[in-house]
Motif scaffolding. Sequence first.
Motif, PDB file in Angstrom:
ATOM      1  N   UNK A  83      40.329  46.457  30.941  1.00 10.15           N
ATOM      2  CA  UNK A  83      39.412  46.606  32.061  1.00 10.15           C
ATOM      3  C   UNK A  83      37.987  46.062  31.936  1.00 10.15           C
ATOM      4  N   UNK A  84      37.647  46.256  30.380  1.00  3.83           N
ATOM      5  CA  UNK A  84      36.172  45.435  29.951  1.00  3.83           C
ATOM      6  C   UNK A  84      36.617  44.020  30.241  1.00  3.83           C
ATOM      7  N   UNK A  85      37.572  43.414  29.897  1.00  3.53           N
ATOM      8  CA  UNK A  85      37.842  42.010  29.987  1.00  3.53           C
ATOM      9  C   UNK A  85      37.853  41.614  31.351  1.00  3.53           C
ATOM     10  N   UNK A  86      38.509  42.247  32.312  1.00  3.41           N
ATOM     11  CA  UNK A  86      38.424  42.039  33.724  1.00  3.41           C
ATOM     12  C   UNK A  86      36.773  42.102  34.021  1.00  3.41           C
ATOM     13  N   UNK A  87      36.344  43.052  33.672  1.00  3.79           N
ATOM     14  CA  UNK A  87      34.928  43.062  34.229  1.00  3.79           C
ATOM     15  C   UNK A  87      34.121  41.935  33.692  1.00  3.79           C
ATOM     16  N   UNK A  88      34.373  41.240  32.644  1.00 10.08           N
ATOM     17  CA  UNK A  88      33.755  40.153  32.193  1.00 10.08           C
ATOM     18  C   UNK A  88      34.096  39.103  33.245  1.00 10.08           C
ATOM     19  N   UNK A  89      35.392  38.947  33.527  1.00 11.67           N
ATOM     20  CA  UNK A  89      35.589  38.004  34.551  1.00 11.67           C
ATOM     21  C   UNK A  89      35.199  37.954  35.729  1.00 11.67           C
ATOM     22  N   UNK A  90      35.072  39.168  36.378  1.00  5.66           N
ATOM     23  CA  UNK A  90      34.315  39.511  37.665  1.00  5.66           C
ATOM     24  C   UNK A  90      32.744  39.008  37.557  1.00  5.66           C
ATOM     25  N   UNK A  91      32.314  39.207  36.469  1.00  5.66           N
ATOM     26  CA  UNK A  91      30.640  38.737  36.259  1.00  5.66           C
ATOM     27  C   UNK A  91      30.874  37.479  36.210  1.00  5.66           C
ATOM     28  N   UNK A  92      31.580  36.865  35.447  1.00  6.67           N
ATOM     29  CA  UNK A  92      31.582  35.189  35.406  1.00  6.67           C
ATOM     30  C   UNK A  92      31.729  34.543  36.760  1.00  6.67           C
ATOM     31  N   UNK A  93      32.781  35.147  37.477  1.00 10.26           N
ATOM     32  CA  UNK A  93      33.279  34.595  38.655  1.00 10.26           C
ATOM     33  C   UNK A  93      31.789  34.815  39.640  1.00 10.26           C
ATOM     34  N   UNK A  94      31.332  36.113  39.647  1.00 13.90           N
ATOM     35  CA  UNK A  94      29.972  36.351  40.529  1.00 13.90           C
ATOM     36  C   UNK A  94      28.862  35.434  40.267  1.00 13.90           C
ATOM     37  N   UNK A  95      28.922  34.736  38.865  1.00 15.59           N
ATOM     38  CA  UNK A  95      27.993  33.576  38.793  1.00 15.59           C
ATOM     39  C   UNK A  95      28.199  32.479  39.212  1.00 15.59           C
ATOM     40  N   UNK A  96      29.428  32.372  39.798  1.00 17.99           N
ATOM     41  CA  UNK A  96      29.813  31.045  40.475  1.00 17.99           C
ATOM     42  C   UNK A  96      30.711  30.085  39.763  1.00 17.99           C
ATOM     43  N   UNK A  97      31.206  30.618  38.509  1.00 15.69           N
ATOM     44  CA  UNK A  97      32.324  30.174  37.876  1.00 15.69           C
ATOM     45  C   UNK A  97      33.588  30.407  38.275  1.00 15.69           C
ATOM     46  N   UNK A  98      34.526  29.378  38.581  1.00 14.51           N
ATOM     47  CA  UNK A  98      36.071  29.733  39.108  1.00 14.51           C
ATOM     48  C   UNK A  98      36.838  29.852  37.925  1.00 14.51           C
ATOM     49  N   UNK A  99      37.670  30.748  38.257  1.00 13.10           N
ATOM     50  CA  UNK A  99      38.547  31.424  37.359  1.00 13.10           C
ATOM     51  C   UNK A  99      39.956  31.204  37.591  1.00 13.10           C
ATOM     52  N   UNK A 100      40.774  30.553  36.862  1.00 12.00           N
ATOM     53  CA  UNK A 100      42.087  30.033  37.257  1.00 12.00           C
ATOM     54  C   UNK A 100      42.979  30.802  36.075  1.00 12.00           C
ATOM     55  N   UNK A 101      43.758  31.811  36.333  1.00  6.68           N
ATOM     56  CA  UNK A 101      44.509  32.749  35.549  1.00  6.68           C
ATOM     57  C   UNK A 101      46.270  32.368  35.691  1.00  6.68           C
ATOM     58  N   UNK A 102      47.055  31.847  34.751  1.00  3.84           N
ATOM     59  CA  UNK A 102      48.284  31.916  34.756  1.00  3.84           C
ATOM     60  C   UNK A 102      48.780  33.292  34.049  1.00  3.84           C
ATOM     61  N   UNK A 103      49.538  33.765  34.659  1.00  2.78           N
ATOM     62  CA  UNK A 103      49.996  35.125  34.219  1.00  2.78           C
ATOM     63  C   UNK A 103      51.544  35.247  34.689  1.00  2.78           C
TER      64      UNK A 103
END
Lengths: 368, 301, 242
Positions: free
Chosen positions: C174-194
């Motif tokens: 969850x800490x990792x996902x919080x980092x992802x949210x934060x990054x996306x919030x700053x305008x970076x696009x996140x493309x996750x394959x899983x």
Amino acid sequence: MKRFIGFIKKEFYHIFRDRRSLFILFGMPIAQILLFGFAITNEINNVDIAILDNSKDATTQEIINRISSSKYFSVQQYLERGADIESAFKKGKIKAVLNFEKDFSQKLIKEGSATVQIITDATDPNTANTISNYTSAILQKYQQELNKSITVAYQIVPQTRMVYNPELKSVFMFVPGVMTIILMLVSAMMTSISIAKEKELGTMEILLVSPLKPFLVIIGKVVPYIFLSVVNAVIIIVLSISIFKMPVQGSLFLLGAESVLFIITSLALGILISTVAATQQTAMMISLMGLMLPVILLSGFIFPISSMPVPLQLISNIIPAKWFIIILKAIMLKGVGITYIWKETLILLGMTIFFIGVSTKKYKIRLE
Amino acid sequence: MSISVQHISKSYKDVKALNNISFEVNEGELFGLIGPDGAGKTTLFRILTTLLIAEKGSATVAGFDVLDDYKSIRNHVGYMPGRFSLYQDLTVEENLNFFATIFGTTVEENYDLIKDIYVQIEPFKKRRAGKLSGGMKQKLALCCALIHKPKVLFLDEPTTGVDPVSRKEFWEMLKRLQQKGITILVSTPYMDEAALCDRIALIQGGEILQIDTPPEIVKHYPKKLYNVGADNMYKLIETLKGYEHQYSVYPFGEFVHYTDNRSDFNSKELKLYLETMNLSNISIEITKPTIEDTFMELARL
Amino acid sequence: MKQENVIEVEGLSKKFGDFKAVDAITFEVKRGEIFGFLGANGAGKTTAMKMLIGISTPTSGKASVADFDVYTHAEDIKKNIGYMSQKFALYDDLSVKENITFFGGIYGLSRAQIKDKTAQLIEELGLQEVANQLVGSLPLGWKQKISFSVALLHDPKIVFLDEPTGGVDPITRRQFWEMIYKTANNGTTIFVTTHYMDEAEYCDRVSIMVNGKIEALDTPERLKKQFSVTNMNDVFLKLARG
């Protein structure tokens, strides 16, 4: 027993499905034998030499004739001045220069001695040595003939005869060495790699958690390689007999039996390596550094043991390959029976038992 | 009792892999070890399958001591290690035959046990194991582990790296095997798989956090859990974390799982707070805790 | 926030001989979006992603990433994206600082920039005590957080995450996902394959690939409604089982 046979069957699948190991198994022996047989040689043939004849008389002419008519040398150049010697060497073709002093004949007759200088290119020390030996031999022979007419009191005439390899063919030296290397490579390296592979892939875990006795796993790994090594030994012997006319003076049966003994020694070493190596890469590194190098350098295969420093001579004693090479040479070239090599055989046997003992003790029935 | 573990400890150098672990698995039970990588699951499996020796404690499997009777255990258990550990250069058929042979049996003899699974990979029986897809490999490995009709089956992270369809099929297979009387100890890092086990042990950092049936485990969750949603996820998390009464805030899919410090929590108050912090589209609903919630709650203590 | 597209894909295909690994997929990803790219093993996810990050040329179709064409400007794409995979992320035998310096150097950051970024990153992740330790000695969760930060070193427009969070404990995850949210919030696009479906629930939108085609594309909420199930795992099962 059925389990065991099933295991061996699986091993053969592995071996025959892996092109790399097949190549090491069968390509290498053939390539090595041919390489060592044809390319690497201690003999000299038609070496280019130059002559600086400062007296140009009957005696020097006779000597030059004898030298150029031998198959070892071909006279390429006649030099005029001493100063030309160096430039002749520098051009690179000339490997030796014979420099006859002035008034050679006269001095020989009047003073009883005359000098001829033999200058050789020692960038390749082995060849230089051989050239100088061969030249001296020709000169000595000529001198003896000269002396026949005059009676000299107390004369020692050395008569050299090379036995067991009268033509000094180097391939006869190399075959036992190559055979040793290949048997070592196939047996020790391939076994240790194949055991390490099971560890690396995790299949060893499953094998251990099965009713198959752990030591049977190892024996099962080894048996196919005994078989393959024997096939290899036969290939090498057949190749060396048919292509290089290598004589096998002694009993083929004894040769076979000694080879099997050495194969088992190597396999035991391979098992020992696999007990410490966790990956195929480590197994290969240990085999190459720990086995191949000493075999090549210290077994007497390439460098004569007698000319090594004493500490190295002592170390060479613990290298199984040294004893096997002695045995091979004795059987193939001298044609001796077991009565002459029982000591070496016993040493090899002792080493084998020791290695098997240690690896059995080190072999783990668990993961760590 | 099919598996009994008493006070087992094991260290690697200065890392404690297992610290005083005890639990018991009943005959015919499907028991799950649930925990992340590095929790000590693999070490425990290796001790129980006689591959490692514990420093402290004792354990029995199928009534045999892991130390004194290791040979008997090796005859009676099936083991599927975490990595795919079959011979990649052997075909499906050859792998299966090989394992049948070394266990002193034949594929025909125990075919009824593996039939369900084997028919799915049979069309590819001439294919080399290395060329199979993840799900197929896993089925083949299970067949190989079952070929000698083991009493106890050890499966170390069998579903890691396998897609959801194959995972679901795999668990269905395990349920059927269980009905045939085989005790199964399975480990997984996926909390959602825990619900499929009879009983589970939550494990982290070499220690067992709790052992119980999945429904009991979530029943023991100590707090009221709320699903909080809003338009901006990142802002929602940050805002909730800044709320003075928050006890835990964990993103959970499209919502945030929130618990409060106070016993008399008022969702309206929280909603108001979130609104003043400029969040929109706010939803707050009470929700049922999952095993993952319980795990996190236990792990933070 | 302006909703421009940072990835635009139209009819993109990749064939290996007769086999269509990726079969005419079409989608776009918006700036600052967390886009989940799902599919079973062998559905074509990896092949599709390789085309988008400019290391594999498509057989046909159109695609642009960060406004660069995948056919003609693959090198420019590489400069504008970050990449993190579970299989390879950091060098275990280098320290945290050495890893950051190395990857900073690869992306052409200046010495001063690297120094600033290193300090900032260590501060943000709370790595002060382990900054000089070898990465190999750190817990998996830490490694994942560090490698995510390393993928962001050069301020890419898009970060590609290839199965990023397998195996870590739920809290770290969850800490990792919080980092992802934060990054996306700053305008970076996140493309996750899983192929972990619970990871899919965190995404703004997800696409699900089956046999080389995109069979579903929407927000997790709407997909669940569409298939009338309660979680993404069941959405996936319904799709994959036909």
